[in-house]
Design an enzyme around this catalytic site. Structure first.
Site, short mmCIF file in Angstrom:
data_model
loop_
_atom_site.label_atom_id
_atom_site.label_comp_id
_atom_site.label_asym_id
_atom_site.label_seq_id
_atom_site.Cartn_x
_atom_site.Cartn_y
_atom_site.Cartn_z
N LYS A 261 -37.20 15.21 44.58
CA LYS A 261 -36.56 16.14 43.68
C LYS A 261 -35.04 16.03 43.81
O LYS A 261 -34.60 15.55 44.86
CB LYS A 261 -37.03 17.56 43.97
CG LYS A 261 -36.71 18.02 45.40
CD LYS A 261 -36.79 19.49 45.54
CE LYS A 261 -35.50 20.15 45.24
NZ LYS A 261 -34.54 20.21 46.37
N HIS A 291 -41.84 18.72 48.79
CA HIS A 291 -42.38 18.84 50.14
C HIS A 291 -42.97 20.23 50.45
O HIS A 291 -43.75 20.38 51.37
CB HIS A 291 -41.34 18.44 51.20
CG HIS A 291 -40.26 19.44 51.46
ND1 HIS A 291 -39.22 19.64 50.59
CD2 HIS A 291 -40.06 20.30 52.49
CE1 HIS A 291 -38.44 20.58 51.09
NE2 HIS A 291 -38.91 21.00 52.24
N GLY A 294 -46.63 20.29 50.63
CA GLY A 294 -47.25 19.75 51.83
C GLY A 294 -47.27 20.72 52.99
O GLY A 294 -47.80 20.42 54.06
N LYS A 295 -46.71 21.92 52.80
CA LYS A 295 -46.69 22.87 53.91
C LYS A 295 -48.08 23.49 54.08
O LYS A 295 -48.74 23.84 53.10
CB LYS A 295 -45.63 23.96 53.65
CG LYS A 295 -44.20 23.38 53.72
CD LYS A 295 -43.15 24.45 53.60
CE LYS A 295 -41.76 23.87 53.47
NZ LYS A 295 -41.06 23.68 54.74
N GLU A 329 -32.49 31.13 53.65
CA GLU A 329 -32.02 30.16 54.64
C GLU A 329 -30.76 30.68 55.29
O GLU A 329 -29.93 31.30 54.61
CB GLU A 329 -31.67 28.84 53.96
CG GLU A 329 -32.80 27.89 53.86
CD GLU A 329 -32.34 26.51 53.39
OE1 GLU A 329 -32.95 25.54 53.81
OE2 GLU A 329 -31.39 26.41 52.61
N HIS A 352 -39.80 24.17 44.13
CA HIS A 352 -40.57 24.61 45.30
C HIS A 352 -41.33 25.91 45.03
O HIS A 352 -42.54 25.98 45.24
CB HIS A 352 -39.64 24.84 46.50
CG HIS A 352 -38.93 23.60 47.00
ND1 HIS A 352 -39.49 22.35 46.93
CD2 HIS A 352 -37.71 23.43 47.56
CE1 HIS A 352 -38.67 21.46 47.46
NE2 HIS A 352 -37.56 22.09 47.84
#
Ligand code: NDP
Ligand code: BG6
Length: 610
Positions: A261, A291, A294-295, A329, A352
């Site tokens: 991405k 990604h 994939g968590k 974050e 995401h």
């Protein structure tokens, strides 16, 4: 172009002996953040757990004047940071680097790609000289038979290597007869590509696959898939892909190009990127990675939703009052120019969080087959309305584009010496900002509407921010209050699904407070994934899972172009409207705080149904 790869590159036989094909993974932009922090450590972890094919090579490609040792130094302790100490990480680390080569080249220079192609061919040739690890005489093929880059020859084989090989052979013997569907699919893919160029597997080929392992191994010895990972700024995706297509495609296996991405900056640039990529590669060859998919906990949403009878009757607008996807974050934009160009909505929400939402809210797929799962996600996304500009609120932390104002204007309105000094200080501070003058949002809140029977009128809220007090990704599913309750003051239930930092699921309920009388207190039923599930399987990092899927040819968790198109449809207009209007309000917040207070209050009100 310089290369560290000798004409016949050394290869060690260490890895999953059941995966009989070989693989070369080329990482473009290997000098960068993603490759150093995530990709190479993930590949190392797969290697340590013997999950990679026995014959594999990682080729790092970048413009920087680096050596393999430099890359190794940059990665440093990261390699062993997630590895179980029992795995003799340090010993394995040394061997892992024998599977790595650095190639210096320019992403825009065809000559460098031609040379890369020659290097990849030579690695493949080397692979094909090694007997199939599965053939009769495989057990005589050991590490050291080939020698390595540091000049260790045939006789220098280390004892640990022997042990390692032996234990893996024993494992292999025990498992004789078992081959994963993925591996089988791969073998078909490899054989197809070997004999007839690229394209999807035919049914005949699939049937032929149901043969014995010996048939498969006979087919597979020469198969070498090539993975090309574009760990690059998006502006280089197309040109790099064109060169891959022309000069470095797989000749005895499948070509798989992994695109990171962001997939474009808006709907229009996505279409241009997609058209450019599909001129070079088929759908089966393109792997768009997100990604977050994939968590572990994101994936477990499929099981939570569709394996539990108690969940289904609750999962609708009669019972759910809101869904809140929260991403925060502690780190800021870290001066990444990429971030300033894209902003938090494109960086986190449009991809995401939207993917997380698709897993949470889509209907049960027809089967666990990759296309069925992705079909359902698209169906859900198609029910999501384009976001209204009034439903998107933006924030930015002080120190990003502007510094925090220090003073209230002098009462007299007249500038005195002190005012002038303060103004000068502020100007200097402004210049110290990450992107002086930028209005790119570092925090956003979006309200999404899913217009289907299940979720009609349930607000789906997304908040995402950088420079906040915590790092977490959570989904809060709020339930309606029980009507005509015996306890009118009971708080509504909430299901918390925490993706990170902890992987856990918690259901908040009201309980009777111990003691005299009946008073309520809240408590929760909680499942902590890492300790709560009695499992001998390991907890995979997202990139480990997804890289293994690319290697083994499973596209389920990769994003299809129709999903990406829907993602842009949902966000494109409101992003554009806010960007083209300089008067759109931005609420500033302190770095390290909880975020912009007004926006957060609004979120709370939406949750309370006000
Ligand atoms: P970087 O900015 O670190 O760039 C990667 C490499 O690309 C650099 O090391 C550099 O290598 C080369 N490069 C950078 N800028 C240019 C340029 N202008 N022209 C030519 N080459 C350039 O990116 P990341 O590693 O952070 O990210 C790579 C991709 O992965 C991006 O698409 C990003 O969006 C995506 N991504 C990143 C994540 C992360 O955690 N970092 C997470 C999820 C996705 P050299 O100069 O040596 O050739
Ligand atoms: C990336 C974003 O896709 O995801 C980064 O570009 C962000 O800005 C990162 O920091 C977060 O990923 P994770 O897995 O660390 O939560």
């Amino acid at each position: 172009m310089s290369s560290e790869v000798p004409p016949t590159s050394p290869v060690r036989i260490v890895g999953n002996l059941r995966l009989k094909y070989s693989i070369i993974i080329t990482i473009f932009g290997v000098s960068g953040n993603l490759a150093i922090k995530k990709l190479i450590p993930a590949l190392f972890n797969l290697y340590v757990h013997n999950e990679l094919p026995a014959r594999f090579m990682i080729v790092g490609f970048a413009r920087s004047k680096l050596t393999k040792a430099d890359i190794r130094d940059r990665i440093g302790e990261l390699l062993c940071s997630r590895t179980n100490p029992d795995f003799k990480c340090k010993t394995r680390e040394r061997k892992f680097w024998d599977h790595f080569s650095y190639v210096r080249g320019d992403y825009t220079n065809p000559a460098d790609f031609k040379k890369l192609g020659i290097i990849l061919d030579s690695i493949e040739e080397e692979f094909s000289r090694i007997q199939s690890p599965h053939s009769e005489s495989a057990h005589t093929v050991c590490i050291g038979d080939i020698g390595d880059q540091h000049g260790r020859g045939h006789g220098d084989k280390e004892e640990e290597d022997e042990e390692e090989m032996k234990s893996r052979r024993d494992e292999e013997d025990e498992d004789e007869g078992i081959i994963s569907p993925c591996a089988a699919e791969e073998l078909a893919g490899g054989r197809r590509a070997h004999h007839a160029g690229t394209g999807d597997h035919s049914q005949e080929e699939q049937k032929a696959l149901s043969g014995t392992i010996s048939t498969l191994s006979a087919l597979d010895n020469d198969v070498c898939h090539r993975v090309f990972y574009l760990s690059l700024p998006p502006s280089l995706f197309l040109i790099t892909s064109q060169h891959i297509h022309k000069h470095t495609r797989a000749t005895h296996g499948n070509t798989r190009v992994v695109v990171e991405k962001p997939f474009g900056r808006d709907a229009k640039s996505f279409t241009a990127l997609h058209n450019g990529l599909t001129r070079c590669f088929t759908r089966k060859e393109l792997w768009a990675i997100d990604h977050f998919v994939g968590k572990e906990v994101v994936l477990s949403l499929l099981a939570l939703r569709h394996a539990n009878a108690v969940i289904e009757p609750l999962w609708n607008h009669h019972n759910i009052s809101y869904v809140h996807f929260e991403f925060s974050e502690k780190i800021g934009a870290e001066k990444r120019a990429y971030f300033d160009k894209y902003g938090i909505v494109r960086d986190i929400m449009q991809n995401h969080l939207l993917q997380v939402m698709a897993f949470l809210a889509s209907e049960q797929p027809l089967s666990q087959h990759s296309e069925d799962i992705r079909d359902e996600k698209v169906r859900l996304l198609r029910c999501v309305h384009e976001i209204e500009v009034t439903d998107l609120s933006l924030g930015q932390y002080y120190g990003y584009g502007r510094s925090k104002p220090k003073k209230v204007t002098a009462e007299s309105g007249m500038k005195d010496e002190k005012d002038e000094k303060d103004e000068k200080d502020e100007k200097e501070e402004e210049e110290e900002c990450e992107f002086p003058g930028s209005i790119t949002p570092t925090f956003a809140c979006a309200l999404l509407k899913v217009v289907n029977t299940r979720f009609f009128d349930v607000p789906f809220i997304m908040t995402a921010g950088k420079g906040l007090s915590t790092k977490c990704t959570r989904i809060h599913v709020g339930f309606r209050k029980k009507p005509a309750s015996l306890f009118p003051d009971a708080l509504p239930n909430e299901l918390l699904i925490e993706v990170q930092p902890e992987a856990k699921i918690e259901l908040t309920l009201s309980f009777k407070k111990p003691g005299h009388g009946i008073k309520l207190q809240q408590g929760s039923l909680s499942l902590l994934y890492e300790t709560g599930l009695n499992s001998d399987s390991r907890f995979l990092a997202a990139y480990e899972r997804l890289l293994m899927d690319v290697i083994s040819g499973n596209q389920t968790l990769f994003i299809r172009d129709d999903e990406l198109r829907e993602g842009w449809r949902i966000f494109d207009k409101c992003i554009k409207k806010t960007e083209s209007n300089p008067d759109v309000p931005i609420e500033y917040y302190d770095f390290g705080s909880c975020g912009p207070q007004h926006i957060l209050k609004r979120v709370q009100k939406i949750k309370e149904g006000l």
